[in-house]
Design a protein around this motif. Structure first.
Motif, mmCIF file in Angstrom:
data_model
loop_
_atom_site.group_PDB
_atom_site.id
_atom_site.type_symbol
_atom_site.label_atom_id
_atom_site.label_comp_id
_atom_site.label_asym_id
_atom_site.label_seq_id
_atom_site.Cartn_x
_atom_site.Cartn_y
_atom_site.Cartn_z
ATOM 1 N N SER A 106 48.709 -6.830 6.811
ATOM 2 C CA SER A 106 47.289 -6.777 7.152
ATOM 3 C C SER A 106 46.588 -8.018 6.623
ATOM 4 N N PRO A 107 45.378 -8.331 7.138
ATOM 5 C CA PRO A 107 44.625 -9.441 6.553
ATOM 6 C C PRO A 107 44.419 -9.264 5.050
ATOM 7 N N LEU A 108 44.116 -8.043 4.626
ATOM 8 C CA LEU A 108 43.901 -7.776 3.207
ATOM 9 C C LEU A 108 45.156 -8.070 2.396
ATOM 10 N N ASP A 109 46.303 -7.620 2.898
ATOM 11 C CA ASP A 109 47.558 -7.865 2.187
ATOM 12 C C ASP A 109 47.895 -9.354 2.144
ATOM 13 N N ASN A 110 47.659 -10.051 3.236
ATOM 14 C CA ASN A 110 47.935 -11.491 3.274
ATOM 15 C C ASN A 110 47.152 -12.239 2.198
ATOM 16 N N VAL A 111 45.889 -11.900 2.060
ATOM 17 C CA VAL A 111 45.036 -12.602 1.101
ATOM 18 C C VAL A 111 45.363 -12.179 -0.327
ATOM 19 N N ALA A 115 47.084 -13.962 -4.543
ATOM 20 C CA ALA A 115 46.626 -13.716 -5.915
ATOM 21 C C ALA A 115 47.707 -13.022 -6.736
ATOM 22 N N LEU A 116 48.399 -12.067 -6.129
ATOM 23 C CA LEU A 116 49.476 -11.372 -6.843
ATOM 24 C C LEU A 116 50.565 -12.342 -7.275
ATOM 25 N N LEU A 117 50.904 -13.288 -6.407
ATOM 26 C CA LEU A 117 51.936 -14.276 -6.739
ATOM 27 C C LEU A 117 51.483 -15.202 -7.863
ATOM 28 N N ALA A 118 50.163 -15.328 -8.024
ATOM 29 C CA ALA A 118 49.618 -16.161 -9.104
ATOM 30 C C ALA A 118 49.462 -15.380 -10.403
ATOM 31 N N GLY A 119 49.874 -14.095 -10.406
ATOM 32 C CA GLY A 119 49.833 -13.308 -11.622
ATOM 33 C C GLY A 119 48.587 -12.460 -11.816
ATOM 34 N N VAL A 120 47.748 -12.379 -10.801
ATOM 35 C CA VAL A 120 46.544 -11.549 -10.885
ATOM 36 C C VAL A 120 46.943 -10.077 -10.726
ATOM 37 N N GLY A 121 46.286 -9.197 -11.468
ATOM 38 C CA GLY A 121 46.567 -7.773 -11.368
ATOM 39 C C GLY A 121 46.246 -7.229 -9.986
ATOM 40 N N ARG A 122 46.941 -6.164 -9.594
ATOM 41 C CA ARG A 122 46.812 -5.631 -8.231
ATOM 42 C C ARG A 122 45.387 -5.211 -7.894
ATOM 43 N N GLU A 124 42.499 -6.170 -9.193
ATOM 44 C CA GLU A 124 41.621 -7.335 -9.083
ATOM 45 C C GLU A 124 41.932 -8.154 -7.835
ATOM 46 N N ALA A 125 43.220 -8.309 -7.526
ATOM 47 C CA ALA A 125 43.619 -9.101 -6.362
ATOM 48 C C ALA A 125 43.064 -8.499 -5.075
ATOM 49 N N TYR A 126 43.188 -7.181 -4.940
ATOM 50 C CA TYR A 126 42.717 -6.535 -3.713
ATOM 51 C C TYR A 126 41.198 -6.476 -3.641
ATOM 52 N N ALA A 127 40.558 -6.336 -4.792
ATOM 53 C CA ALA A 127 39.093 -6.336 -4.789
ATOM 54 C C ALA A 127 38.562 -7.700 -4.360
ATOM 55 N N ARG A 128 39.141 -8.745 -4.921
ATOM 56 C CA ARG A 128 38.712 -10.103 -4.578
ATOM 57 C C ARG A 128 39.026 -10.409 -3.114
ATOM 58 N N THR A 155 40.895 -15.678 7.873
ATOM 59 C CA THR A 155 41.768 -15.028 6.893
ATOM 60 C C THR A 155 42.508 -16.069 6.076
ATOM 61 N N ALA A 156 42.963 -17.127 6.743
ATOM 62 C CA ALA A 156 43.658 -18.205 6.037
ATOM 63 C C ALA A 156 42.737 -18.905 5.041
ATOM 64 N N VAL A 157 41.463 -19.049 5.399
ATOM 65 C CA VAL A 157 40.496 -19.632 4.463
ATOM 66 C C VAL A 157 40.327 -18.712 3.254
ATOM 67 N N ALA A 158 40.219 -17.412 3.497
ATOM 68 C CA ALA A 158 40.102 -16.457 2.389
ATOM 69 C C ALA A 158 41.313 -16.531 1.476
ATOM 70 N N ARG A 159 42.491 -16.599 2.072
ATOM 71 C CA ARG A 159 43.718 -16.708 1.261
ATOM 72 C C ARG A 159 43.707 -17.982 0.422
ATOM 73 N N ALA A 160 43.236 -19.086 0.996
ATOM 74 C CA ALA A 160 43.182 -20.353 0.268
ATOM 75 C C ALA A 160 42.195 -20.300 -0.887
ATOM 76 N N LEU A 161 41.176 -19.446 -0.779
ATOM 77 C CA LEU A 161 40.126 -19.372 -1.801
ATOM 78 C C LEU A 161 40.381 -18.312 -2.867
ATOM 79 N N ILE A 162 41.378 -17.446 -2.666
ATOM 80 C CA ILE A 162 41.532 -16.255 -3.506
ATOM 81 C C ILE A 162 41.710 -16.586 -4.979
ATOM 82 N N ASN A 163 42.318 -17.730 -5.307
ATOM 83 C CA ASN A 163 42.543 -18.091 -6.704
ATOM 84 C C ASN A 163 41.508 -19.079 -7.228
#
Length: 223
Positions: A106-111, A115-122, A124-128, A155-163
């Motif tokens: 999903s778009p939410l999972d993609n974004v 963050a999860l790969l960067a070590g952010v907690g689940r 917080e990652a999904y909220a952001r 969605t790709a922009v959101a993913r790029a901004l997540i961290n």
């Protein structure tokens, strides 16, 4: 030297970049200073080195002639292994021409995944991720395949901004879109420096997209 903004914090500083491919000089003492809150568009003919320049900024290409590429005060050309991966994940966001989303997610999972790969907690990652997708007007969907082209790019922009990167890179981000969708995605992309306090470096062949940037720089003959 390519011009410097009056904004104070430098997020990308390139000094004396030299690179040769197959005997052809691609970069010759290339310099650039990009500041937080500023956008710069790089134009130039095919083969002039625009995408290679982005690869150097990400630390994926080591220029043969040397130089410095400092992102958020760290020279990515001198980082290696895990240190480079950590710096790239936390300080650089990347938007590709075709989004490069995982279609089955999903778009939410993609974004959130970035963050999860960067070590952010689940949590917080999904909220952001949800906040960013809402801000960018991306609808809920079970998979990213259900989205339109413009929605996938947002969605790709959101993913790029997540961290919360210092530097946002975009390689032909509107190249695969129709004219109306291109304008909407460009609106979103060029609004990011002011809204999120990052620097934006865009590679594009499209003069209308390039014209939205604070500065437009033509890459040719190594400069």
């Amino acid at each position: 030297m390519w011009g410097v903004s009056a904004v104070t914090e430098s997020v990308l500083r390139i000094e004396g970049l030299e690179h040769t491919i197959a005997g052809r000089v691609l970069f010759r003492s290339l310099e650039l200073d990009l500041r937080a809150g500023e956008s710069v568009a790089i134009t130039g003919p095919s083969g002039s080195g625009k995408s290679t320049l982005l690869s150097c900024v990400m630390g994926l290409v080591q220029p043969q002639g040397g130089g410095a590429v400092c992102v958020a005060e760290a020279d990515v050309l001198r980082l290696r292994g895990k240190a480079l991966a950590r710096h790239r994940s936390s300080r650089i966001g990347m938007v590709f021409q075709f989004g490069e989303l995982l279609p089955e997610l999903s778009p939410l999972d993609n974004v959130a995944l970035a963050a999860l790969l960067a070590g952010v907690g689940r949590k917080e990652a999904y909220a952001r991720a949800g906040e960013l997708l809402g801000e960018l007007g991306v609808p809920e969907a079970e998979t990213s395949e259900e989205l339109s082209g413009g929605e996938r790019q947002r969605t790709a922009v959101a993913r790029a901004l997540i961290n919360s990167p210092a530097l946002l890179l975009a390689d032909e981000p509107t190249g695969a879109l129709d004219s109306e969708t291109r304008e909407r995605v460009a609106d979103v992309l060029f609004g990011m420096p002011a809204r999120h306090g990052c620097g934006l470096l865009v590679v594009t062949h499209d003069p209308a997209v390039a014209g939205r940037a604070d500065r437009v720089l033509a890459l040719a003959d190594g400069f």
